[in-house]
Design an enzyme around this catalytic site. Sequence first.
Site, PDB file in Angstrom:
ATOM      1  N   ASP A 256      46.062   2.887  97.472  1.00  0.00           N
ATOM      2  CA  ASP A 256      44.968   2.910  96.507  1.00  0.00           C
ATOM      3  C   ASP A 256      44.273   1.561  96.387  1.00  0.00           C
ATOM      4  O   ASP A 256      44.661   0.582  97.028  1.00  0.00           O
ATOM      5  CB  ASP A 256      45.511   3.311  95.131  1.00  0.00           C
ATOM      6  CG  ASP A 256      45.719   4.820  95.010  1.00  0.00           C
ATOM      7  OD1 ASP A 256      45.166   5.562  95.836  1.00  0.00           O
ATOM      8  OD2 ASP A 256      46.427   5.241  94.074  1.00  0.00           O
TER       9      ASP A 256
ATOM     10  N   LYS B 208      40.016   5.007  94.593  1.00  0.00           N
ATOM     11  CA  LYS B 208      38.946   5.557  93.758  1.00  0.00           C
ATOM     12  C   LYS B 208      38.368   4.427  92.929  1.00  0.00           C
ATOM     13  O   LYS B 208      39.097   3.698  92.257  1.00  0.00           O
ATOM     14  CB  LYS B 208      39.488   6.661  92.855  1.00  0.00           C
ATOM     15  CG  LYS B 208      40.002   7.870  93.627  1.00  0.00           C
ATOM     16  CD  LYS B 208      40.661   8.878  92.721  1.00  0.00           C
ATOM     17  CE  LYS B 208      41.069  10.115  93.509  1.00  0.00           C
ATOM     18  NZ  LYS B 208      42.012   9.822  94.596  1.00  0.00           N
TER      19      LYS B 208
ATOM     20  N   MET C 231      42.562   2.107  81.590  1.00  0.00           N
ATOM     21  CA  MET C 231      41.208   2.466  82.032  1.00  0.00           C
ATOM     22  C   MET C 231      40.289   2.756  80.841  1.00  0.00           C
ATOM     23  O   MET C 231      39.494   3.690  80.861  1.00  0.00           O
ATOM     24  CB  MET C 231      41.269   3.683  82.966  1.00  0.00           C
ATOM     25  CG  MET C 231      42.115   3.461  84.198  1.00  0.00           C
ATOM     26  SD  MET C 231      42.427   4.969  85.173  1.00  0.00           S
ATOM     27  CE  MET C 231      43.671   5.791  84.142  1.00  0.00           C
TER      28      MET C 231
END
Length: 261
Positions: free
Chosen positions: A39, A61, A176
């Site tokens: 990632d 992502k 996040m």
Amino acid sequence: MSESIPGKVYLVGAGPGDPELLTLKAHRLLCACDALVYDSLVPQTLLELTPEHCERHFVGKRRGHHSVPQPSTNAVLVELAQRHRSVVRLKGGDPFLFGRGGEEAAHLVRHGVPVEVVPGVTAGIAAPAYVGIPITHRRAGSSVTFVTGHEEIDKGRPGVDWRGLARSSDGLVIYMGLHNLRRICEELMAGGLGAATPAAVVQQGTVLGQRQLVTVLGELADRVEAEDFGSPSVVVIGQVVEQRVPECAPPPADAEMPIPF
């Protein structure tokens, strides 16, 4: 490798960024894997542990930029398992905490691919610790909730009941959450959490570039914007922030972690 005899996929937690927080098991698997799927929030130091023959596949992502869709990542894992004995799926933090590891594990099992989970140190614990904040404390909080702030609060049926969390948990650790931080703070205060509730943000926790902000809930969004905090960051809200002991915090590692857009 024969298509009828798939290899094994290891869902491995890379930890929060400091390479020394990698588990011994994760280190052993990285040093011996035939293929690596990783990632965005994985430090280069860990990628360099893989053997020369290892195939590397980036599937990170990043907000606002082209990302590899989850079904494509699932398909890559199955395909690699048909060709390789040992496939490491390396995820920042812990693979089963906001890492979609559960989805990937279920997909692999449905396709007959052996899979094993290797837990990792999550940023929600490590980043506060690296600035001296205990996320639980006997005098300040017996419960803590890990929650994602990434989803859109304005959607028809939000998955996170922020007003309910204001009443039900002694402390919140938000992953996040910077993009929606102002609305999150408004919802928490509307749910009964006082504007004077201690709050903190840790950016780039455990690695080079780590910085922190300690303030109160009512001023959190303004301070984050004024001081230009960005991702990746962890937000801590609750009385535990007042128990901060900076003298016990370890120094950040001299390692860089990619910053998502």
